[in-house]
Design an enzyme around this catalytic site. Structure first.
Site: not given
Ligand SMILES: NC(=O)c1ccc[n+]([C@@H]2O[C@H](COP(=O)([O-])OP(=O)(O)OC[C@H]3O[C@@H](n4cnc5c(N)ncnc54)[C@H](O)[C@@H]3O)[C@@H](O)[C@H]2O)c1
Length: 249
Positions: A89, A155, A188
């Site tokens: 994730n 992305y 999200i």
């Molecule tokens: N927020 C949105 O709108 C959204 C939409 C679609 C997909 N996503 C995807 O959901 C996933 C989670 O995102 P989120 O919204 O919870 O964001 P977030 O920033 O709240 O959480 C992401 C987490 O990943 C960790 N992280 C980042 N790079 C890292 C690395 N190289 N190694 C280990 N940990 C790492 C960060 O420290 C953080 O705790 C991601 O893959 C993101 O692309 C998010």
């Protein structure tokens, strides 16, 4: 307690969707490795999981590094005794127009969002096959694995690859009793959105309910996908997007 005695790893478990997934999986009985670049955040979430009565260990990982992902898998088995899957994730975005996008920015997003999923599937599945352990991988794709967004060339490429790797992973791992599925979240409400509140209303307007999606709504689908009730879902990427993709096609 559908996931009782299951050992799962959640990457990006310190924040947002990953944190909520840890809590939802623990509520179904899973024991967890909470893996993140942010160790203090992972330790905090591991403590919250322990408070729910499950075993949990924090692990510091950079998912863009193959050796660190392999070490994360070994850590799970050493500490918790087996492995039944990974929620791949962790992810980042770096918004930049194609004309401005330098190779370092492009490659960082591909490394973190795409190559991490290969490492998780590869090292995780090898370990599970070695142990004879069954289970599930859930990958976090995105609506932007399907449709273009300005500033998201890197992305879009990474998340489209996650959708594809989910299909091929499922095809190759089914004979070992391992499913591979993904979720495609819409917009999200997590720290990934950034600090500027003005960006939220135009994003919310692209959902059927005209509001951002809370991360626990993604987590509940993720937790379901790990259970046997989702046994017939395989190789698919499930949109959790409040209709975003339905508007587009
Ligand atoms: N927020 C949105 O709108 C959204 C939409 C679609 C997909 N996503 C995807 O959901 C996933 C989670 O995102 P989120 O919204 O919870 O964001 P977030 O920033 O709240 O959480 C992401 C987490 O990943 C960790 N992280 C980042 N790079 C890292 C690395 N190289 N190694 C280990 N940990 C790492 C960060 O420290 C953080 O705790 C991601 O893959 C993101 O692309 C998010």
């Amino acid at each position: 307690m559908e996931l009782k005695d299951h050992v799962l790893i959640v990457t990006g478990g310190a924040s947002g969707i990953g944190r909520e997934a840890c809590l939802a999986l623990a509520a179904k009985g899973a024991d967890l490795v909470v893996a993140d670049f942010n160790l203090a955040g992972a330790e905090q979430v591991a403590a919250e999981v322990q408070a729910l009565g499950r075993r949990a260990k924090a692990f510091k990982v950079d998912v863009s590094k193959a050796a660190e992902v392999k070490a994360m898998v070994d850590f799970a088995v050493d500490q918790l005794g087996t492995l039944n899957g990974i929620f791949n994730n962790a992810g980042i975005s770096k918004v930049q127009s194609l004309l401005e996008m330098d190779p370092a920015s492009y490659h960082r997003v591909i490394d973190v969002d795409q190559h991490s999923v290969y490492y998780g599937l590869h090292y995780g599945a090898r370990k599970m096959v070695e142990l004879g352990a069954k289970g599930t991988f859930v990958n976090t794709a995105s609506i932007f694995g399907y449709v273009a967004a300005r500033g998201s060339f890197n992305y879009n490429a990474a998340k489209s690859a996650v959708v594809a790797m989910t299909r091929t992973g499922a095809l190759e791992l089914a004979e070992h009793g391992i499913r591979v599925v993904a979720v495609a979240p819409g917009f999200i409400d997590t720290p990934m959105m950034g600090e500027d509140p003005s960006i939220k209303p135009p994003l919310a307007a692209q959902h059927m309910h005209n509001t951002l999606i809370q991360p626990e709504k993604v987590a509940s689908v993720v937790a379901f996908l790990f259970t046997d009730a989702a046994q017939a879902v395989n190789g698919s990427t499930v949109p959790v997007d409040d209709g975003f993709l339905a508007f587009k096609v």
